[in-house]
Design an enzyme around this catalytic site. Structure first.
Site, mmCIF file in Angstrom:
data_model
loop_
_atom_site.group_PDB
_atom_site.id
_atom_site.type_symbol
_atom_site.label_atom_id
_atom_site.label_comp_id
_atom_site.label_asym_id
_atom_site.label_seq_id
_atom_site.Cartn_x
_atom_site.Cartn_y
_atom_site.Cartn_z
ATOM 1 N N ASN A 138 0.874 -1.178 0.000
ATOM 2 C CA ASN A 138 0.000 0.000 0.000
ATOM 3 C C ASN A 138 0.910 1.227 0.000
ATOM 4 O OD1 ASN A 138 -1.754 2.080 0.463
ATOM 5 N ND2 ASN A 138 -2.390 1.415 2.523
ATOM 6 N N HIS A 170 -9.515 1.544 4.992
ATOM 7 C CA HIS A 170 -8.233 1.721 5.685
ATOM 8 C C HIS A 170 -8.433 2.686 6.851
ATOM 9 C CE1 HIS A 170 -4.091 2.750 6.548
ATOM 10 N NE2 HIS A 170 -3.758 1.637 5.913
ATOM 11 N N GLU A 211 -6.740 5.060 7.867
ATOM 12 C CA GLU A 211 -6.495 6.476 7.528
ATOM 13 C C GLU A 211 -7.735 7.083 6.863
ATOM 14 O OE1 GLU A 211 -2.850 5.620 5.479
ATOM 15 O OE2 GLU A 211 -1.959 5.104 7.420
ATOM 16 N N GLU A 237 -5.267 -4.568 10.668
ATOM 17 C CA GLU A 237 -4.243 -3.554 10.889
ATOM 18 C C GLU A 237 -4.522 -2.842 12.214
ATOM 19 O OE1 GLU A 237 -2.375 -2.446 6.841
ATOM 20 O OE2 GLU A 237 -3.973 -1.029 7.250
ATOM 21 N N GLY A 267 2.648 2.494 10.893
ATOM 22 C CA GLY A 267 3.630 3.562 10.715
ATOM 23 C C GLY A 267 4.368 3.929 11.997
ATOM 24 N N SER A 269 3.501 -1.941 10.426
ATOM 25 C CA SER A 269 4.945 -2.055 10.643
ATOM 26 C C SER A 269 5.480 -3.452 10.341
ATOM 27 C CB SER A 269 5.317 -1.632 12.069
ATOM 28 O OG SER A 269 4.947 -0.275 12.277
ATOM 29 N N LYS A 313 0.145 4.251 -0.281
ATOM 30 C CA LYS A 313 -0.479 5.452 0.307
ATOM 31 C C LYS A 313 -0.248 6.666 -0.613
ATOM 32 C CE LYS A 313 -0.136 3.278 4.790
ATOM 33 N NZ LYS A 313 -0.060 3.409 6.236
HETATM 34 P P1 13P Z 1 3.117 0.548 7.752
HETATM 35 O O1 13P Z 1 3.613 -0.756 7.177
HETATM 36 O O2 13P Z 1 3.860 1.747 7.252
HETATM 37 O O3 13P Z 1 3.002 0.479 9.238
HETATM 38 O O4 13P Z 1 1.619 0.755 7.194
HETATM 39 C C1 13P Z 1 0.719 -0.287 7.319
HETATM 40 C C2 13P Z 1 -0.490 0.066 6.538
HETATM 41 O O5 13P Z 1 -1.232 0.965 6.902
HETATM 42 C C3 13P Z 1 -0.745 -0.684 5.307
HETATM 43 O O6 13P Z 1 -2.013 -0.429 4.819
#
Ligand code: 13P
Length: 253
Positions: free
Chosen positions: A10, A99, A101, A168, A174, A213, A12
């Site tokens: 992903n 997601h 976010e 997640e 992150g 992560s 982003k």
């Molecule tokens: P990270 O791997 O940067 O923690 O992000 C995970 C994520 O949100 C994947 O959709």
């Protein structure tokens, strides 16, 4: 036969179209050098503006592409939105939905996510439904209740088992803080039971990815858990080497 895995990047809101093209080339090169692992499906989810270019570069290859969102209406006056059929026309296979976010920053709720799941499936796109608890919810012992609520409302009345779930935990995204393999397995096993209840035998074959992560050095221990069949990778998917190292960490005979 080896267990099958799905590793999804992903990206982003990262990478311009030309940067995306470079990253795709690097991923393809590295993967070719390391050999083809038939027990892993790889997919990348670049930003909308890079999809067409990435799809052209990956045409005829066995690396799939997905989008990071869609809007559920078919077409019309929805300025700034993208429909499922627009994505399908680019030969995409996946779309990430719900997601954290999008839930947090863009206020998407379970009902909207439900509509998006239905729109994706109606166009034969495979939704990757993201679920996960906040740190507060975990500390209040509400992890499983939160997951159940998110899944049951997003999949309310859904009969098509063409979907993927990504667990997640929000506190792990992150942050460099990963769920331990045992913590993740507990939630994945719970999700597997929910899927079996809803889809019967077919629920057994739905991928349940871990995200938050995931890195080359912790991927193997997560991916060997019985109900973790892949990963949804954020930061580590932006560098070809770490992404392919995660692919290489999938256990096989
Ligand atoms: P990270 O791997 O940067 O923690 O992000 C995970 C994520 O949100 C994947 O959709």
């Amino acid at each position: 036969m080896d267990r099958q895995y799905l590793i999804v990047g992903n990206w982003k809101m990262n990478k311009t179209p030309s940067q995306s093209a470079n990253l795709v080339r690097e991923i393809v090169d590295l993967r070719t050098k390391r050999g083809i692992a038939s027990h892993v499906t790889i997919a990348i989810c670049p930003p909308f503006t890079s999809l067409d270019r990435c799809a052209a570069l990956l045409s005829g290859m066995d690396i799939a592409i997905g989008a990071q969102n869609l809007y559920f209406e078919e077409e019309g006056a929805f300025t700034g939105e993208i429909s499922a059929s627009m994505l399908k026309d680019l030969d995409l296979e996946y779309v990430i939905l719900g997601h954290s976010e999008r839930r947090t920053i863009f206020h998407e709720n379970n009902e909207l996510i439900h509509q998006k799941i239905k729109a994706a499936q109606a166009c034969q796109l495979t939704p990757i439904l993201c679920v996960g608890e906040t740190l507060n919810e975990r500390e209040a012992n509400r992890t499983l209740a939160t997951i159940e609520e998110q899944i049951s409302s997003a999949l309310n009345g859904v009969v098509d088992s063409n979907l993927v779930i990504a667990y997640e935990p929000i506190w792990a995204i992150g942050t460099g803080q990963t769920a331990t393999p045992e913590m993740a397995q507990e939630v994945h096993q719970f999700i597997r039971k929910l899927l079996q209840k809803q889809f019967g035998e077919k629920g057994q074959r739905i991928h349940i990815l871990y995200g938050g992560s995931m890195k080359p050095d912790n991927a193997a221990s997560l991916l060997k858990q019985p109900d973790i069949t892949g990963g949804l990778i954020g930061g580590a998917s932006l560098v070809a080497e770490s992404f392919i190292n995660i692919v290489a960490a999938t256990p096989h005979d």
